[in-house]
Design a protein around this motif. Sequence first.
Motif, PDB file in Angstrom:
ATOM      1  N   ASP A 233       0.803  -1.224   0.000  1.00 35.21           N
ATOM      2  CA  ASP A 233       0.000   0.000   0.000  1.00 35.21           C
ATOM      3  C   ASP A 233       0.837   1.276   0.000  1.00 35.21           C
ATOM      4  OD1 ASP A 233      -2.354  -1.419  -0.079  1.00 35.21           O
ATOM      5  OD2 ASP A 233      -2.606  -1.448   2.100  1.00 35.21           O
ATOM      6  N   ALA A 234       2.063   1.179  -0.463  1.00 34.59           N
ATOM      7  CA  ALA A 234       2.900   2.386  -0.539  1.00 34.59           C
ATOM      8  C   ALA A 234       2.286   3.370  -1.521  1.00 34.59           C
ATOM      9  CB  ALA A 234       4.311   2.011  -0.977  1.00 34.59           C
ATOM     10  N   ARG A 235       2.444   4.634  -1.239  1.00 30.95           N
ATOM     11  CA  ARG A 235       2.033   5.694  -2.165  1.00 30.95           C
ATOM     12  C   ARG A 235       2.825   6.947  -1.827  1.00 30.95           C
ATOM     13  NH1 ARG A 235      -3.050   6.284  -2.887  1.00 30.95           N
ATOM     14  NH2 ARG A 235      -3.958   4.654  -1.598  1.00 30.95           N
ATOM     15  N   GLY A 236       2.983   7.790  -2.826  1.00 26.85           N
ATOM     16  CA  GLY A 236       3.660   9.064  -2.591  1.00 26.85           C
ATOM     17  C   GLY A 236       5.078   8.905  -2.089  1.00 26.85           C
ATOM     18  N   THR A 237       5.780   7.893  -2.557  1.00 29.37           N
ATOM     19  CA  THR A 237       7.145   7.661  -2.091  1.00 29.37           C
ATOM     20  C   THR A 237       8.128   8.571  -2.820  1.00 29.37           C
ATOM     21  OG1 THR A 237       7.715   6.006  -3.748  1.00 29.37           O
ATOM     22  CG2 THR A 237       6.521   5.226  -1.789  1.00 29.37           C
ATOM     23  N   ALA A 238       9.383   8.486  -2.412  1.00 32.20           N
ATOM     24  CA  ALA A 238      10.432   9.288  -3.053  1.00 32.20           C
ATOM     25  C   ALA A 238      10.674   8.849  -4.494  1.00 32.20           C
ATOM     26  CB  ALA A 238      11.725   9.183  -2.257  1.00 32.20           C
ATOM     27  N   GLU A 239      10.131   7.714  -4.892  1.00 30.82           N
ATOM     28  CA  GLU A 239      10.229   7.267  -6.286  1.00 30.82           C
ATOM     29  C   GLU A 239       9.369   8.151  -7.195  1.00 30.82           C
ATOM     30  OE1 GLU A 239      11.794   4.312  -7.360  1.00 30.82           O
ATOM     31  OE2 GLU A 239      11.124   4.387  -9.447  1.00 30.82           O
ATOM     32  N   SER A 240       8.327   8.703  -6.624  1.00 33.10           N
ATOM     33  CA  SER A 240       7.299   9.352  -7.439  1.00 33.10           C
ATOM     34  C   SER A 240       7.576  10.833  -7.626  1.00 33.10           C
ATOM     35  CB  SER A 240       5.932   9.164  -6.769  1.00 33.10           C
ATOM     36  OG  SER A 240       4.930   9.785  -7.541  1.00 33.10           O
ATOM     37  N   VAL A 241       7.521  11.291  -8.868  1.00 32.94           N
ATOM     38  CA  VAL A 241       7.559  12.724  -9.148  1.00 32.94           C
ATOM     39  C   VAL A 241       6.123  13.244  -9.240  1.00 32.94           C
ATOM     40  CG1 VAL A 241       8.309  14.522 -10.751  1.00 32.94           C
ATOM     41  CG2 VAL A 241       9.759  12.502 -10.358  1.00 32.94           C
ATOM     42  N   PHE A 242       5.264  12.491  -9.919  1.00 37.22           N
ATOM     43  CA  PHE A 242       3.864  12.897 -10.037  1.00 37.22           C
ATOM     44  C   PHE A 242       3.009  11.653 -10.185  1.00 37.22           C
ATOM     45  CE2 PHE A 242       0.475  15.098 -12.855  1.00 37.22           C
ATOM     46  CZ  PHE A 242      -0.283  15.437 -11.744  1.00 37.22           C
ATOM     47  N   GLU A 243       2.092  11.473  -9.260  1.00 38.49           N
ATOM     48  CA  GLU A 243       1.153  10.357  -9.334  1.00 38.49           C
ATOM     49  C   GLU A 243      -0.229  10.855  -8.954  1.00 38.49           C
ATOM     50  OE1 GLU A 243       3.103   7.873  -6.280  1.00 38.49           O
ATOM     51  OE2 GLU A 243       1.237   8.000  -5.125  1.00 38.49           O
ATOM     52  N   ILE A 244      -1.228  10.111  -9.350  1.00 37.36           N
ATOM     53  CA  ILE A 244      -2.609  10.499  -9.063  1.00 37.36           C
ATOM     54  C   ILE A 244      -3.101   9.707  -7.869  1.00 37.36           C
ATOM     55  CG2 ILE A 244      -4.966  10.535  -9.935  1.00 37.36           C
ATOM     56  CD1 ILE A 244      -3.830  10.936 -12.709  1.00 37.36           C
ATOM     57  N   PHE A 245      -3.701  10.418  -6.938  1.00 35.80           N
ATOM     58  CA  PHE A 245      -4.212   9.805  -5.713  1.00 35.80           C
ATOM     59  C   PHE A 245      -5.670   9.373  -5.896  1.00 35.80           C
ATOM     60  CE2 PHE A 245      -6.508   9.972  -1.734  1.00 35.80           C
ATOM     61  CZ  PHE A 245      -5.677   9.306  -0.853  1.00 35.80           C
TER      62      PHE A 245
END
Length: 450
Positions: A255-267
């Motif tokens: 359930d990871a989200r908004g990690t340092a991997e992500s530049v832009f993702e949709i919630f």
Amino acid sequence: MKSINSLFFLLLLVTVSSCKDFLDVKPLESISDTETITDQNSALTALRGVYSALASGDYYGTSFQSIGYLSGDNIQWTGSQSQVQEFINKKVNADNSTISSVWIAIYRTINRANNIIAKVPTVTDPALTTALKNQYLGEAYAIRALAYFDLARTFGGVPIITDPTIKPTDNSGIKRSTQAETYAQVLKDLETAEPLLPTTVDRYRITQKTIFALKSRFYLYQKDYAKAEDYASRLISDATNYKLLKPYGAFFQNDARGTAESVFEIFYNGTTEVNSHRGQWQPQTNGGTRQWAPNDALVALLNDPAVGGNRSVLVAKDNQNRWYGNLYYRNPGSDPSYIFRIAEAYLIRAEARAQQDKLADALTDLNAIRDRAGLTALTATTTSTKEAVLLAIENERRVELALEPHRWFDIVRTGRAGAVFNLTDANRFVLPIPVQQLQTDKALTQNPGY
């Protein structure tokens, strides 16, 4: 265009809902107010609507993304709808329902952005400070840029509409621009957005960091490799905020989200806003249909320790010993849609550097991706020529971004569709304009070959 305009007209009748605390970090829960922007609150509500359109099921929620991976060579279709098989066969017809819904969804997003751009500057509300005004405008320009970028790479040149559609006849009769003109609009919007936006890091809303990401991708498509390298470097050098997480699955598993991997993702919250991807990928035992599944070639690549490494977590087996994709797995569907990960920045920079004959630097970036996947590094001995490095990058992108919407666009933009897909008819490198649009707006013309 009339059908699009009709849709917009209906949207004007929709009363704005109630999402309340939206979002300073999670800009998805929203419904657009395309009619009235009179103060800070209504401007923010309208902005939420732009993000909501971007996240819709027919855009980054599922359908647009499906074009990118179904049209490649990683995915098989296990269902019975011929219109989906058209993408896998690379023979999409103008009456295909997916391209029709995608076209409308992207123009809906553009219209909502146009509404912000047209009306926010006229608002006089002390609560809508200059800084907020600039931010809202910057976000709208950036999302409009992304929308036209997606249209251009999917359909070629399209009608460029920069004014809000207020009534059904508005913006009807606008001819298609060329693909180059459409890309020029993308750059114009990105350039306008950049100085308006904050320099902060926000993985769910657009900031200057997001512009760097979109520009790096844009310039790669334009074969301006120096600028692609420059903008990718601006993200990669920000190691405090962006990094390749180890192992590969750390950016989405558990359930990871908004990690340092992500530049832009949709919630997506999984309740009022649901990402429908999982329903297509997960097997029946997990409540899905598994109508889209990794094909044998991709399964073999991901499970090859020398190729897939720890990226094998992208696939799993169901109780009938069938493989399924596992990037989207949360129930209810709250999986993020990934628009730009830092891994893509590394791969963009690797390709841009290779194209500029900076082969050692290209391998350094490529090996960062491989190291995260648990693979041995490539060397100048084993990968000694520019062509070999570019092929290694292409192969790495296939596995690293396997279930994200890149493969089709990658192979087309690099001119490799003949060699990789055995697709030699250049007319098929863009999809047809949806027939419904042609029937309702005589100013539109079909792409050659359709």
